[in-house]
Design an enzyme around this catalytic site. Structure first.
Site, PDB file in Angstrom:
ATOM      1  N   PRO A 185       0.798  -1.410   0.116  1.00  0.00           N
ATOM      2  CA  PRO A 185      -0.004   0.064  -0.083  1.00  0.00           C
ATOM      3  C   PRO A 185       0.848   1.257   0.036  1.00  0.00           C
ATOM      4  O   PRO A 185       1.954   1.388   0.709  1.00  0.00           O
ATOM      5  CB  PRO A 185      -0.853   0.013   1.443  1.00  0.00           C
ATOM      6  N   ASN A 186       0.567   2.215  -0.696  1.00  0.00           N
ATOM      7  CA  ASN A 186       0.663   3.506  -0.819  1.00  0.00           C
ATOM      8  C   ASN A 186       2.231   3.517  -1.450  1.00  0.00           C
ATOM      9  O   ASN A 186       2.816   4.831  -1.900  1.00  0.00           O
ATOM     10  CB  ASN A 186       1.134   4.160   0.431  1.00  0.00           C
ATOM     11  N   ARG A 218       5.259  10.937  -2.394  1.00  0.00           N
ATOM     12  CA  ARG A 218       5.116  10.402  -1.035  1.00  0.00           C
ATOM     13  C   ARG A 218       6.120  10.835   0.048  1.00  0.00           C
ATOM     14  O   ARG A 218       7.422  10.152  -0.292  1.00  0.00           O
ATOM     15  CB  ARG A 218       4.511   8.941  -0.995  1.00  0.00           C
ATOM     16  N   TYR A 227      11.540   8.713   1.368  1.00  0.00           N
ATOM     17  CA  TYR A 227      11.420   7.796   0.428  1.00  0.00           C
ATOM     18  C   TYR A 227      11.974   8.176  -1.062  1.00  0.00           C
ATOM     19  O   TYR A 227      12.167   7.622  -1.719  1.00  0.00           O
ATOM     20  CB  TYR A 227      10.029   7.203  -0.056  1.00  0.00           C
ATOM     21  N   ASN A 232       7.990  -5.693  -0.853  1.00  0.00           N
ATOM     22  CA  ASN A 232       7.891  -4.553   0.100  1.00  0.00           C
ATOM     23  C   ASN A 232       6.409  -4.577   0.646  1.00  0.00           C
ATOM     24  O   ASN A 232       5.553  -3.814  -0.052  1.00  0.00           O
ATOM     25  CB  ASN A 232       8.359  -3.218  -0.552  1.00  0.00           C
ATOM     26  N   ALA A 247       3.060  -0.928   4.591  1.00  0.00           N
ATOM     27  CA  ALA A 247       2.537  -0.934   6.138  1.00  0.00           C
ATOM     28  C   ALA A 247       2.062  -2.355   6.560  1.00  0.00           C
ATOM     29  O   ALA A 247       2.044  -2.555   7.865  1.00  0.00           O
ATOM     30  CB  ALA A 247       1.310   0.113   6.217  1.00  0.00           C
ATOM     31  N   HIS A 285       3.834  -4.573   9.314  1.00  0.00           N
ATOM     32  CA  HIS A 285       3.615  -4.367  10.724  1.00  0.00           C
ATOM     33  C   HIS A 285       2.488  -4.780  11.336  1.00  0.00           C
ATOM     34  O   HIS A 285       2.134  -5.153  12.469  1.00  0.00           O
ATOM     35  CB  HIS A 285       3.912  -2.954  10.979  1.00  0.00           C
ATOM     36  N   ASP A 310       1.300 -15.459   6.482  1.00  0.00           N
ATOM     37  CA  ASP A 310       0.839 -16.915   6.165  1.00  0.00           C
ATOM     38  C   ASP A 310       0.760 -17.402   4.807  1.00  0.00           C
ATOM     39  O   ASP A 310       1.094 -18.621   4.438  1.00  0.00           O
ATOM     40  CB  ASP A 310      -0.597 -17.325   6.625  1.00  0.00           C
ATOM     41  N   GLU A 355      12.240  -9.575   1.949  1.00  0.00           N
ATOM     42  CA  GLU A 355      11.598  -8.418   2.419  1.00  0.00           C
ATOM     43  C   GLU A 355      12.546  -7.288   2.091  1.00  0.00           C
ATOM     44  O   GLU A 355      13.390  -7.201   2.565  1.00  0.00           O
ATOM     45  CB  GLU A 355      11.052  -8.520   3.814  1.00  0.00           C
ATOM     46  N   HIS A 361      12.508  -3.019   2.444  1.00  0.00           N
ATOM     47  CA  HIS A 361      12.113  -1.642   2.620  1.00  0.00           C
ATOM     48  C   HIS A 361      12.952  -0.499   2.151  1.00  0.00           C
ATOM     49  O   HIS A 361      14.050  -0.557   2.296  1.00  0.00           O
ATOM     50  CB  HIS A 361      11.994  -1.307   4.383  1.00  0.00           C
ATOM     51  N   SER A 405      13.330   2.622   3.203  1.00  0.00           N
ATOM     52  CA  SER A 405      13.659   3.614   4.311  1.00  0.00           C
ATOM     53  C   SER A 405      14.220   2.323   5.373  1.00  0.00           C
ATOM     54  O   SER A 405      13.978   1.241   5.272  1.00  0.00           O
ATOM     55  CB  SER A 405      12.506   4.165   5.027  1.00  0.00           C
ATOM     56  N   ARG A 448      13.166   4.604  12.666  1.00  0.00           N
ATOM     57  CA  ARG A 448      11.699   5.276  12.593  1.00  0.00           C
ATOM     58  C   ARG A 448      11.007   5.105  13.745  1.00  0.00           C
ATOM     59  O   ARG A 448      11.560   4.471  14.706  1.00  0.00           O
ATOM     60  CB  ARG A 448      11.018   5.076  11.285  1.00  0.00           C
TER      61      ARG A 448
END
Ligand code: DQA
Length: 141
Positions: free
Chosen positions: A10-11, A18, A23, A74, A77, A80, A87, A98, A100, A102, A107
């Site tokens: 998302p985003n 953004r 980012y 990635n 959100a 977390h 799963d 995975e 990221h 940032s 953070r």
């Protein structure tokens, strides 16, 4: 040829405008183009998927079994919060990294926990777009 699925959560469709101080100014299209040229160089095939919806990401991961050899994700959100994405990765047994953009560890506290990382081969955080490329190079060799 190895097939790698690149999933963005998302985003991340908003990259470029953004929170550029966090980012950077690179758009998702730019990232995909960089990944495409790295894929050509490394002799792998890549496919891209971005969604703002948890269930759509779960569906895509489940549909990847016997289709993709590796996943670079990635989860944004959902990193977390999402037991469902965790799963799904565990269910398909496709090696996953995975990523990221940032450094989530420098953070807010709520970004310090990943529900996804324990079912992944590894995690790359804080290296910007290069994180996706390093993950691709790892799977290519
Ligand atoms: C992110 C970090 C997450 O905490 C955040 O929710 C994102 C992007 C990153 O790439 O740095 O959306 O995954």
């Amino acid at each position: 040829m190895k097939k790698i699925l690149i999933v963005n959560g998302p985003n991340l469709n908003m990259l470029g405008t953004r929170e550029p101080e966090v980012y950077g100014k690179t758009t998702l299209k730019d990232i995909e183009n960089e990944i495409k040229s790295a894929a050509e160089k490394n002799g792998v095939e890549v496919d891209f998927f971005q969604s703002n919806h948890e269930g759509d990401i779960v569906d895509k991961i489940c549909a990847s079994k016997n289709v993709f050899d590796a996943i670079i994700i990635n989860p944004a959100a959902y990193t977390h919060t999402s037991v469902a994405i965790r799963d799904a990765i565990a269910a398909v047994e496709i090696p996953t990294i995975e990523v990221h953009i940032s450094n989530v560890y420098s953070r807010e506290d709520f970004r310090h926990t990943s529900l996804i990382a324990p079912v992944c081969k590894g995690q790359i955080a804080g290296l910007g777009v290069k994180g996706y490329i390093l993950a691709l190079e790892y799977f290519a060799r």
